[in-house]
Enzyme design. Structure first.
Site, mmCIF file in Angstrom:
data_model
loop_
_atom_site.group_PDB
_atom_site.id
_atom_site.type_symbol
_atom_site.label_atom_id
_atom_site.label_comp_id
_atom_site.label_asym_id
_atom_site.label_seq_id
_atom_site.Cartn_x
_atom_site.Cartn_y
_atom_site.Cartn_z
ATOM 1 N N ASP A 1 0.863 -1.198 -0.022
ATOM 2 C CA ASP A 1 -0.029 -0.091 0.050
ATOM 3 C C ASP A 1 0.983 1.164 0.058
ATOM 4 O OD1 ASP A 1 -2.411 -1.138 -0.117
ATOM 5 O OD2 ASP A 1 -2.346 -1.450 2.270
ATOM 6 N N TYR B 1 6.318 -9.246 8.444
ATOM 7 C CA TYR B 1 6.054 -7.640 8.314
ATOM 8 C C TYR B 1 6.102 -7.118 9.860
ATOM 9 C CZ TYR B 1 3.188 -8.188 4.064
ATOM 10 O OH TYR B 1 2.855 -8.430 2.838
ATOM 11 N N ASP C 1 -6.309 1.647 7.683
ATOM 12 C CA ASP C 1 -5.219 2.142 7.661
ATOM 13 C C ASP C 1 -5.526 3.759 7.984
ATOM 14 O OD1 ASP C 1 -5.526 3.578 5.320
ATOM 15 O OD2 ASP C 1 -4.725 1.763 4.251
ATOM 16 N N ARG D 1 -3.800 -5.494 7.257
ATOM 17 C CA ARG D 1 -4.669 -4.396 7.861
ATOM 18 C C ARG D 1 -5.744 -5.204 8.537
ATOM 19 N NH1 ARG D 1 -6.853 -1.666 2.771
ATOM 20 N NH2 ARG D 1 -5.876 -3.010 1.800
#
Length: 243
Positions: free
Chosen positions: A67, A95, A109, A202
């Site tokens: 993103d 991550y 987000d 997310r």
């Protein structure tokens, strides 16, 4: 630092550290422009029969979208390596994410519309947070975020969401191999997770916030590993050197 260019029998993979504020396609465009500027000239016969010289086209793509707000490891595929995109997409990933608790976002987000919960919300203790986070280790089921690139009836989900269309999003089973709390200081929860391909971080952040009863959304996301490739091997686009 190791070379950010990994040689393959067919094409090359460039390990790029994507900055925030740019799309993955934007990074690809930068690399393509850089390579095109240094590509060799080839002769092309036009429809008018005249031979002209032009730069050889360079194929560039990527394996695994990040993103715009996210940073970290992006595999940029060059030449014949673009044909192996599906192979790289299936690799496990790691991550580091920061979840802002006590609020929710329309996109999951910091780029969405934020709704902050009441100040009277009961703050979860470190023990409660640890217990909830542990529940998400292993095989779990996720609802694909509305603001994602998944195809719904031939259209991208994020385009339908931006148009105000309400559609039922599919649910998928994914695997969370490792999930570690790096820091918890209300309202921020920082986690490190190693996950299977197709996992939406997310959605993971939102689900953790929901399970705690306080809501949550991502304020930061950094991809640190894809398969065997690590962020320590990556370079920023401007640091890449064409050989």
């Amino acid at each position: 630092m190791k070379d950010s260019k990994v040689n393959l029998e067919q094409g090359e993979v460039w390990l790029v550290d994507k900055p925030a504020g740019i799309t993955s396609f934007g990074v690809v465009a930068q690399v393509r422009r850089m390579l095109s500027d240094q590509a060799e000239m080839v002769e092309v016969v036009g429809k008018d029969g005249i031979v002209r010289k032009k730069r050889k086209k360079v194929k560039v793509g990527h394996a695994g979208t990040l993103d715009p707000f996210a940073t970290g490891l992006l595999l940029v595929l060059v030449g014949k390596a673009t044909k192996r995109a599906t192979e790289f997409l299936k690799l496990d990933k790691e991550y580091v994410a920061t979840v802002r608790l006590g609020a929710v976002s329309s996109t999951g987000d910091l780029e969405g519309e934020i709704t902050v919960f009441s100040d009277e919300v009961t703050l979860p203790s470190s023990e409660e947070v640890g217990e909830v986070v542990r529940r998400f280790t292993g095989e779990i089921e996720q609802t694909v975020p509305r603001y994602s690139a998944v195809s719904i009836n031939g259209q991208r989900a994020y385009k339908l969401a931006r148009a105000g269309r309400v559609v039922e999003m599919p649910r998928r089973k994914v695997k969370i191999y490792e999930l570690e709390i790096l820091r918890y200081e209300w309202p921020e929860l920082e986690i490190r997770c190693k996950v299977s391909s197709g996992t939406y971080i997310r959605a993971l952040g939102e689900d953790i916030g929901k399970a705690l009863g306080v809501g949550g959304y991502l304020t930061a996301l950094r991809r640190t590993q894809v398969g065997k490739y690590r962020i320590e091997e990556a370079k920023k686009v401007e640091e890449l050197v064409v050989k």
